[in-house]
Design a protein around this motif. Sequence first.
Motif, PDB file in Angstrom:
ATOM      1  N   VAL A   1       0.854  -1.181   0.000  1.00  0.00           N
ATOM      2  CA  VAL A   1       0.000   0.000   0.000  1.00  0.00           C
ATOM      3  C   VAL A   1       0.892   1.234   0.000  1.00  0.00           C
ATOM      4  O   VAL A   1       1.859   1.301   0.763  1.00  0.00           O
ATOM      5  CB  VAL A   1      -0.926  -0.012   1.247  1.00  0.00           C
TER       6      VAL A   1
ATOM      7  N   ARG B   1      -5.935   8.850  -2.723  1.00  0.00           N
ATOM      8  CA  ARG B   1      -4.474   8.961  -2.587  1.00  0.00           C
ATOM      9  C   ARG B   1      -3.751   7.649  -2.350  1.00  0.00           C
ATOM     10  O   ARG B   1      -2.531   7.631  -2.245  1.00  0.00           O
ATOM     11  CB  ARG B   1      -4.166   9.916  -1.432  1.00  0.00           C
ATOM     12  N   THR B   2      -4.495   6.579  -2.241  1.00  0.00           N
ATOM     13  CA  THR B   2      -3.842   5.316  -1.867  1.00  0.00           C
ATOM     14  C   THR B   2      -3.895   4.305  -3.013  1.00  0.00           C
ATOM     15  O   THR B   2      -4.976   4.026  -3.537  1.00  0.00           O
ATOM     16  CB  THR B   2      -4.545   4.703  -0.623  1.00  0.00           C
TER      17      THR B   2
ATOM     18  N   LEU C   1       0.940   5.635  -0.231  1.00  0.00           N
ATOM     19  CA  LEU C   1       0.207   6.898  -0.172  1.00  0.00           C
ATOM     20  C   LEU C   1       0.880   7.877  -1.123  1.00  0.00           C
ATOM     21  O   LEU C   1       2.099   8.114  -1.035  1.00  0.00           O
ATOM     22  CB  LEU C   1       0.284   7.421   1.268  1.00  0.00           C
TER      23      LEU C   1
ATOM     24  N   ARG D   1      -2.826   0.278  -4.214  1.00  0.00           N
ATOM     25  CA  ARG D   1      -2.537  -1.027  -3.608  1.00  0.00           C
ATOM     26  C   ARG D   1      -2.187  -2.034  -4.687  1.00  0.00           C
ATOM     27  O   ARG D   1      -2.817  -2.058  -5.758  1.00  0.00           O
ATOM     28  CB  ARG D   1      -3.767  -1.511  -2.832  1.00  0.00           C
TER      29      ARG D   1
END
Length: 339
Positions: free
Chosen positions: A284, A312-313, A286, A315
């Motif tokens: 993950v 904003r993330t 950011l 994965r």
Amino acid sequence: MTPIDLRSDTVTRPTPEMRAAMAAAEVGDDVYGEDPTVNRLEERAAEVLGKEAALFVPSGTMGNAIAIRVLTRRGDEVLVERRSHVVRYELSGMAALSGVLPRMVDAPGGHLTPEDVRAAVAPSAYYKSDVRLVVLENTHNLGGGTVQKVDEVQAVVAAAREAGFAVHVDGARVWHAAVALGVPPARLVEGADTVMACLSKGLCAPVGSVLASTRDRIAEARRARKLLGGGMRQAGVIAAAGLVALETMVERLASDHENARLVAAAMSGRPGIRVAPVETNIVVALLEGRPAPDVVAALRARGVLGTAMDARTIRFVTHRDVDREACSRAASEIARALD
Ligand SMILES: Cc1ncc(COP(=O)(O)O)c(C=O)c1O
């Protein structure tokens, strides 16, 4: 060219051994308790998770919903981490299906502590709802596949016992946690009232999860499964793949964890991006500058699939169907897309 699919470890296809086991599965009507393959899977899952009994359920979501239903009463509260799967991705199921309210706390990495549990203890009053259940998630998905260690779980369980709260472990990826720590999965859920574990995440089974607990609670869970429409008939066809998953697919998760570190290395150290430490198969990151959906779109054009978990993330999840060589190619493309 087929894209390198790192959206989730749920995209895996059943292995040839699973397909063979499914084709040959001995079956019966499981609503009558007569499917020998389902019965074997449930016995084996109970054994592996160190509980008296287990129930085969169609999905992790249903396993969690059943656990919450059997461990609470309407109007109760459930202590849970804010980014946990039961809060973010299960359609408010605990409210909709069990009439309970999540009491959400923030925890770094997603793991509740004994202090979080003790802070939820308050003098009872007739006009106040009480916490009745604590839900842990191990590994924690949005936390970045983070692992809660045996002693940490035990400390939470002890605090919950003292407070009179039940404990459910959302162990969709408890296998990954166990492999990362080098302990049997049962050790990670000792003392918990219920544990849900997925066969279709990382372990490559096409369908299914298991819920394990005491014999009495599983009898109740079986009723709740039927109520939710999860009573299946000749389910041995899918349980057969679940058995292969349990017996043969757990140890190999270590290579998914190694591959995840490779993918993370492509991103770490770059300006404008913070990569969470990789503990298992989930990476993950950011993004401080660019919106996550833009990066995901740029990567798709380069043949790599990831997920924007929010604005904003991003994965990436490694799994059996993306080998080391493909992960290495993905890492190069990720690095280029971020340049
Ligand atoms: C931590 C966690 N719990 C529960 C689930 C739900 O599982 P399912 O998709 O089988 O309903 C998931 C799915 O990704 C998960 O990551």
